[in-house]
Write an enzyme that holds these catalytic residues in place. Structure first.
Site, PDB file in Angstrom:
ATOM      1  N   CYS A   1      25.227  18.785 -32.639  1.00 47.91           N
ATOM      2  CA  CYS A   1      25.011  17.583 -31.816  1.00 47.91           C
ATOM      3  C   CYS A   1      24.967  16.336 -32.690  1.00 47.91           C
ATOM      4  O   CYS A   1      23.911  15.974 -33.224  1.00 47.91           O
ATOM      5  CB  CYS A   1      23.719  17.741 -31.020  1.00 47.91           C
ATOM      6  SG  CYS A   1      23.352  16.315 -29.981  1.00 47.91           S
TER       7      CYS A   1
ATOM      8  N   CYS B   1      22.591  13.645 -31.474  1.00 48.05           N
ATOM      9  CA  CYS B   1      21.179  13.900 -31.791  1.00 48.05           C
ATOM     10  C   CYS B   1      20.899  13.677 -33.277  1.00 48.05           C
ATOM     11  O   CYS B   1      19.887  13.084 -33.644  1.00 48.05           O
ATOM     12  CB  CYS B   1      20.778  15.337 -31.475  1.00 48.05           C
ATOM     13  SG  CYS B   1      21.373  16.001 -29.926  1.00 48.05           S
ATOM     14  N   ASP B   2      21.774  14.171 -34.124  1.00 49.78           N
ATOM     15  CA  ASP B   2      21.442  14.282 -35.546  1.00 49.78           C
ATOM     16  C   ASP B   2      22.218  13.353 -36.471  1.00 49.78           C
ATOM     17  O   ASP B   2      21.895  13.255 -37.659  1.00 49.78           O
ATOM     18  CB  ASP B   2      21.688  15.744 -36.013  1.00 49.78           C
ATOM     19  CG  ASP B   2      20.834  16.735 -35.246  1.00 49.78           C
ATOM     20  OD1 ASP B   2      19.739  16.344 -34.812  1.00 49.78           O
ATOM     21  OD2 ASP B   2      21.255  17.883 -35.072  1.00 49.78           O
TER      22      ASP B   2
END
Ligand code: NAP
Length: 322
Positions: free
Chosen positions: A136, A139-140
Site C-alpha cells: 500500500c 499508506c506507507d
C-alpha cells in the site's frame, strides 16, 4: 435468530456493526482469522481522519472494536466456511451461516470479507512486511521520503502507485517479469515519462533480504537467467489483489475477478444479503472508503428489517442438509 450477521471484521465490518449496534440490532460479527483484516498488519496509518499524529493499524482496530462493542456488537472469532442464502429469494425465511465451530441463522447478512494482496511468495516477503515490504503506497509511501524503492508488477496499480511513490522516494525502479507492460497507455506513458522511474524488464524477484529491515532484492532475468542484487529500502508489491469471495461462489453474483456485485443500496444478488468494503470495491481500497460503505450497508439493513416486519415472520429452516 440473529437480526444481522456481519461476516468480516475490517473497517467495513466494524463500522457496519457499530451502526447496526446503535440501531439496537445487536449484530453478531464473525471476525475471520484476523480481527481487523488488512489494517491489522499495517504498521502506520496516517491517512485516516481524526488522527493528526497518525496511528497504527492494530490500535485503530482496537479502537473501532471497542466502540462497536460499546453499542452491543458481539464477536465470534471464527471463519465462515459455508453459507446458505438460498432462502434469500423468499421473504421471511432465515439465511444460514456456518463456521468451523457453529451454525447461525439470520434475518440479514453484511458481507465484509475484504480482499487480500497477491503475494510474491518469495523468501523474506513475510518477514519484512511493515519493515520495508508494503502492499500500500498510499499508506506507507510517506515513510520512504528520500529513499530508493522498487515496485513489483506491470499493471495499472504498479504504475499508479509507482508514480505516487515518486512524491516521496528518491528513485523508483519498477521490476516487471515481461518486456511489455500490462498497464494501459495512459498510466504506462506517465510512468515512462517520470524521470524518477526506471524499469527493470524481464525480471522476477527471487528473494527480499536485509538485517531487521529491507536492504536489497535478489533478482533474476527470466530470459538470460542472470541473477543480480539490487539495493533498496522498500519493496512495494502490486501483482494484483484477490477478493475473499470463495465461499460465495455460485451463491452471490460476482464479476470476472470475484468481486461481489452490489447496487447503490449495497444489496447483493441474494435478498437480505448486503456487502461492503473491498469485497465489492476493486478501485479505492482505503480505510476511509470501507468505513463509509460499511455505514451505508448497515443503514440499508435497518431499512430492510423494518420493511420485512410487514412480511411473514421468519420460519425456522433446517441446517441438517449441510
Ligand atoms: P493486474 O492488471 O492483474 O496486473 C498485475 C501485474 O502483476 C501484471 O503486470 C502481472 O504480470 C504481474 N504479476 C502477476 N503475478 C506476478 C508474479 N507472481 N510475479 C511477478 N509479477 C506478477 O493488477 P492491477 O494492476 O492491480 O490492476 C487490477 C485491475 O484494476 C485492472 O483491471 C486495472 O486496469 C485496474 N486498475 C485501474 C487503475 C486506473 O485506471 N487508474 C488503477 C489501478 C488498477 P503480467 O503482465 O506478465 O501478467
Amino acid at each position: 435468530m440473529e437480526n444481522v450477521v456481519v461476516i468480516g471484521s475490517g473497517p467495513a465490518g466494524l463500522t457496519a456493526a457499530l451502526y447496526a449496534g446503535r440501531a439496537n440490532l445487536e449484530p453478531l460479527v464473525i471476525t475471520g482469522s484476523q480481527v481487523g483484516g488488512q489494517i491489522s498488519i499495517t504498521n502506520d496509518v496516517e491517512n485516516y481522519p481524526g488522527f493528526p499524529e497518525g496511528t497504527t493499524g492494530p490500535e485503530l482496530v482496537e479502537l473501532m472494536k471497542a466502540q462497536t462493542e460499546k453499542f452491543g456488537a458481539r464477536f465470534e472469532v471464527d471463519e465462515v466456511i459455508e453459507v446458505d442464502f438460498s432462502s434469500g429469494s423468499e421473504a421471511g425465511r432465515p439465511l444460514g451461516i456456518k463456521t468451523h465451530g457453529n451454525e447461525f441463522e439470520a434475518k440479514s447478512v453484511i458481507v465484509t470479507t475484504g480482499a487480500s494482496p497477491t503475494k510474491l511468495e518469495v523468501p523474506g516477503e513475510e518477514e519484512f512486511i511493515g519493515r520495508g515490504v508494503s502492499y500500500c503506497a498510499t499508506c506507507d509511501g510517506f515513510f520512504f521520503r528520500g529513499k530508493d524503492v522498487v515496485v513489483v508488477g506491470g499493471g495499472d496499480s504498479a504504475m499508479e502507485e509507482g508514480i505516487f511513490l515518486t512524491k516521496f522516494a528518491e528513485s523508483v525502479r519498477i521490476i516487471h517479469r515481461r518486456d511489455e507492460l500490462r498497464a494501459g497507455p495512459t498510466l504506462a506513458n506517465r510512468a515512462k515519462n517520470n524521470e524518477k522511474i526506471s524499469f527493470v524488464w524481464d525480471t522476477v524477484v527471487k528473494a527480499i533480504v536485509g538485517d531487521g529491515a529491507v536492504e536489497a532484492v535478489e533478482i533474476e532475468n527470466v530470459k538470460t537467467g542472470d541473477t543480480d542484487t539490487l539495493d533498496t529500502d522498500g519493496v512495494f508489491i502490486y501483482i494484483g489483489h484477490y477478493p475473499n469471495s470463495e465461499i460465495f461462489e455460485g451463491v452471490l453474483e460476482m464479476d470476472d475477478h470475484g468481486y461481489l456485485i452490489t447496487d447503490d443500496a449495497k444489496r447483493t444478488s441474494a435478498r437480505g444479503v448486503f456487502a461492503a468494503g473491498e469485497i465489492d470495491d476493486p478501485i479505492y481500497r482505503q480505510i476511509a472508503t470501507s468505513v463509509g460503505e460499511g455505514c451505508k450497508a448497515a443503514m440499508q439493513v435497518g431499512r430492510f428489517l423494518e420493511e420485512s416486519k410487514h412480511e411473514d415472520a421468519p420460519k425456522q429452516k433446517s441446517l441438517a442438509s449441510w
